[in-house]
Motif scaffolding. Structure first.
Motif, PDB file in Angstrom:
ATOM      1  N   VAL A 126      31.396  52.352  42.493  1.00 41.19           N
ATOM      2  CA  VAL A 126      31.329  50.948  42.094  1.00 41.19           C
ATOM      3  C   VAL A 126      32.091  50.114  43.122  1.00 41.19           C
ATOM      4  N   PRO A 127      31.448  49.152  43.774  1.00 42.78           N
ATOM      5  CA  PRO A 127      32.148  48.314  44.758  1.00 42.78           C
ATOM      6  C   PRO A 127      33.288  47.537  44.103  1.00 42.78           C
ATOM      7  N   PRO A 128      34.471  47.520  44.704  1.00 42.76           N
ATOM      8  CA  PRO A 128      35.598  46.789  44.102  1.00 42.76           C
ATOM      9  C   PRO A 128      35.311  45.318  43.854  1.00 42.76           C
ATOM     10  N   LEU A 129      34.573  44.672  44.780  1.00 44.58           N
ATOM     11  CA  LEU A 129      34.288  43.253  44.612  1.00 44.58           C
ATOM     12  C   LEU A 129      33.474  43.003  43.349  1.00 44.58           C
ATOM     13  N   LEU A 130      32.589  43.930  43.003  1.00 46.43           N
ATOM     14  CA  LEU A 130      31.802  43.787  41.781  1.00 46.43           C
ATOM     15  C   LEU A 130      32.704  43.835  40.555  1.00 46.43           C
ATOM     16  N   ILE A 131      33.702  44.708  40.587  1.00 51.84           N
ATOM     17  CA  ILE A 131      34.658  44.788  39.487  1.00 51.84           C
ATOM     18  C   ILE A 131      35.450  43.494  39.377  1.00 51.84           C
ATOM     19  N   PHE A 132      35.879  42.955  40.504  1.00 53.82           N
ATOM     20  CA  PHE A 132      36.673  41.727  40.485  1.00 53.82           C
ATOM     21  C   PHE A 132      35.839  40.540  39.988  1.00 53.82           C
ATOM     22  N   LEU A 133      34.565  40.478  40.399  1.00 60.41           N
ATOM     23  CA  LEU A 133      33.698  39.388  39.948  1.00 60.41           C
ATOM     24  C   LEU A 133      33.480  39.457  38.443  1.00 60.41           C
ATOM     25  N   ALA A 134      33.253  40.659  37.929  1.00 58.86           N
ATOM     26  CA  ALA A 134      33.050  40.815  36.486  1.00 58.86           C
ATOM     27  C   ALA A 134      34.314  40.462  35.719  1.00 58.86           C
ATOM     28  N   ALA A 135      35.461  40.885  36.251  1.00 58.92           N
ATOM     29  CA  ALA A 135      36.727  40.601  35.564  1.00 58.92           C
ATOM     30  C   ALA A 135      37.042  39.114  35.572  1.00 58.92           C
ATOM     31  N   SER A 136      36.687  38.404  36.656  1.00 56.61           N
ATOM     32  CA  SER A 136      36.990  36.975  36.738  1.00 56.61           C
ATOM     33  C   SER A 136      36.205  36.161  35.711  1.00 56.61           C
ATOM     34  N   MET A 137      35.088  36.695  35.235  1.00 63.45           N
ATOM     35  CA  MET A 137      34.304  36.011  34.228  1.00 63.45           C
ATOM     36  C   MET A 137      34.862  36.215  32.826  1.00 63.45           C
ATOM     37  N   LEU A 138      35.726  37.222  32.674  1.00 65.06           N
ATOM     38  CA  LEU A 138      36.218  37.560  31.344  1.00 65.06           C
ATOM     39  C   LEU A 138      37.680  37.198  31.132  1.00 65.06           C
ATOM     40  N   ILE A 139      38.472  37.233  32.193  1.00 59.33           N
ATOM     41  CA  ILE A 139      39.904  37.001  32.054  1.00 59.33           C
ATOM     42  C   ILE A 139      40.361  35.946  33.046  1.00 59.33           C
ATOM     43  N   GLN A 140      41.444  35.265  32.692  1.00 57.78           N
ATOM     44  CA  GLN A 140      42.022  34.238  33.550  1.00 57.78           C
ATOM     45  C   GLN A 140      42.894  34.883  34.628  1.00 57.78           C
ATOM     46  N   PRO A 141      42.723  34.509  35.898  1.00 58.72           N
ATOM     47  CA  PRO A 141      43.565  35.091  36.953  1.00 58.72           C
ATOM     48  C   PRO A 141      45.051  34.833  36.699  1.00 58.72           C
ATOM     49  N   SER A 142      45.856  35.861  36.823  1.00 63.05           N
ATOM     50  CA  SER A 142      47.302  35.764  36.667  1.00 63.05           C
ATOM     51  C   SER A 142      47.929  36.899  37.457  1.00 63.05           C
ATOM     52  N   PHE A 143      49.251  36.906  37.494  1.00 63.32           N
ATOM     53  CA  PHE A 143      49.932  37.972  38.234  1.00 63.32           C
ATOM     54  C   PHE A 143      49.620  39.338  37.631  1.00 63.32           C
ATOM     55  N   ALA A 144      49.687  39.427  36.304  1.00 63.59           N
ATOM     56  CA  ALA A 144      49.454  40.709  35.630  1.00 63.59           C
ATOM     57  C   ALA A 144      48.026  41.203  35.851  1.00 63.59           C
ATOM     58  N   THR A 145      47.051  40.312  35.688  1.00 66.71           N
ATOM     59  CA  THR A 145      45.666  40.737  35.863  1.00 66.71           C
ATOM     60  C   THR A 145      45.368  41.120  37.311  1.00 66.71           C
ATOM     61  N   MET A 146      45.977  40.419  38.259  1.00 71.51           N
ATOM     62  CA  MET A 146      45.780  40.761  39.666  1.00 71.51           C
ATOM     63  C   MET A 146      46.306  42.164  39.955  1.00 71.51           C
ATOM     64  N   VAL A 147      47.484  42.464  39.442  1.00 72.39           N
ATOM     65  CA  VAL A 147      48.064  43.790  39.663  1.00 72.39           C
ATOM     66  C   VAL A 147      47.210  44.876  39.020  1.00 72.39           C
ATOM     67  N   VAL A 148      46.751  44.631  37.798  1.00 73.18           N
ATOM     68  CA  VAL A 148      45.928  45.622  37.099  1.00 73.18           C
ATOM     69  C   VAL A 148      44.610  45.850  37.829  1.00 73.18           C
ATOM     70  N   LEU A 149      43.966  44.777  38.263  1.00 72.03           N
ATOM     71  CA  LEU A 149      42.677  44.909  38.940  1.00 72.03           C
ATOM     72  C   LEU A 149      42.804  45.686  40.250  1.00 72.03           C
ATOM     73  N   LEU A 150      43.792  45.329  41.049  1.00 72.49           N
ATOM     74  CA  LEU A 150      43.968  46.028  42.325  1.00 72.49           C
ATOM     75  C   LEU A 150      44.418  47.473  42.120  1.00 72.49           C
ATOM     76  N   SER A 151      45.186  47.724  41.075  1.00 63.80           N
ATOM     77  CA  SER A 151      45.616  49.094  40.776  1.00 63.80           C
ATOM     78  C   SER A 151      44.459  49.938  40.261  1.00 63.80           C
ATOM     79  N   SER A 152      43.494  49.293  39.591  1.00 73.58           N
ATOM     80  CA  SER A 152      42.361  50.033  39.022  1.00 73.58           C
ATOM     81  C   SER A 152      41.486  50.670  40.095  1.00 73.58           C
TER      82      SER A 152
END
Length: 284
Positions: A126-152
């Protein structure tokens, strides 16, 4: 040799020393600037439209100002703090998860190894950018979400790296001796196998810092990451991309800061790799 010639023997330069020192010095300077900016009463979000588009070394602004009159030096200092904080958190979480998954899969073998490695393959498919695009539609960008997304997506290389090392080390004599002595599996993992893989883990983690800095900046540039009031180097580049001809410093200055951050992390990683005589292919 010293006694026969009467001259002191020259100390051999340790491999990777120059690269390691240069990277550590460069990263230390950037981190020091970020810490100083946090201590001083400087707000990177302070706007002054009367001072918009000031070039570097004018109007009391060393690096100039942006379209809203925000000081680029203050913004970059806070942006470095944001990037380094995210990078360190992501690297720590990715290392913890990846080491546990890779070590457990390799040591247990069988269906456990097969299931965990298929999970790794699925993550790589799964391309990481696709994961980030999907997550941006569901959750508000924040420090915690950024860390979780990049760690995933960041834990996968650690899992593969540790698994490769454990597959080799689990057949060594000291592991067999530990089994015969009655050491439990968890004791062998944390007492022998994982510490044996510590060196390549540390080297890859230092290289991973630069990758996380680039990823965080790219997401902020695309509008999927940090937005004001959180200072981000990628966000400032996006603000200056349309003024490259007349106000080149708005995008160029934070871009150069990102380059320095990534170069410093890579120099440290290369220095550690040479110091420990590791093959770069084993860190892929």
């Amino acid at each position: 040799m010293t006694l026969l010639t009467g001259k002191p023997a020259k100390r051999r330069a340790r491999p990777g020393g120059a690269s390691l020192r240069a990277g550590a010095m460069l990263l230390g300077v950037l981190a020091f600037g970020a810490v100083v900016a946090r201590i001083l009463p400087v707000d990177p979000n302070t706007q002054n439209l009367a001072e918009s588009y000031l070039p570097p070394l004018s109007g009391g602004h060393v690096l100039g100002t942006d379209v809203l009159g925000r000081d680029l030096l203050a913004w970059c200092a806070y942006g470095v703090a944001t990037s380094l904080t995210v990078a360190l958190m992501v690297v720590l979480i990715s290392t913890f998860v990846g080491v546990l998954v890779g070590a457990y899969a390799a040591y247990m073998g069988g269906w456990v190894d097969a299931v965990l490695m298929r999970l790794v393959d699925l993550q790589l498919a799964v391309p990481p950018l696709l994961i980030f695009l999907a997550a941006s539609m569901l959750i508000q960008p924040s420090f915690a979400t950024m860390v979780v997304l990049l760690s995933s997506v960041g834990w996968v290389p650690y899992a593969r790296l540790v698994r490769a090392n454990v597959l080799v080390d689990r057949e060594r004599g000291y592991v067999a001796a530990a089994r015969l002595a009655g050491t439990r599996r968890i004791g062998i993992l944390f007492g022998h196998l994982i510490p044996a893989a510590a060196t390549p883990i540390i080297v890859y983690a230092s290289l991973h810092i630069g990758f996380v800095v680039l990823s965080e900046s790219a997401l902020s540039f695309l509008g999927l990451g940090f937005q004001p009031p959180t200072a981000s180097l990628g966000y400032m580049i996006s603000q200056g991309r349309d003024q490259l001809v007349g106000s080149w410093w708005i995008a160029t200055v934070p871009g150069l800061v990102i380059i320095l951050l990534v170069v410093s992390a890579n120099l440290i990683g290369d220095g550690l790799r040479d110091r420990f005589h590791l093959d770069s292919g084993g860190l892929a």
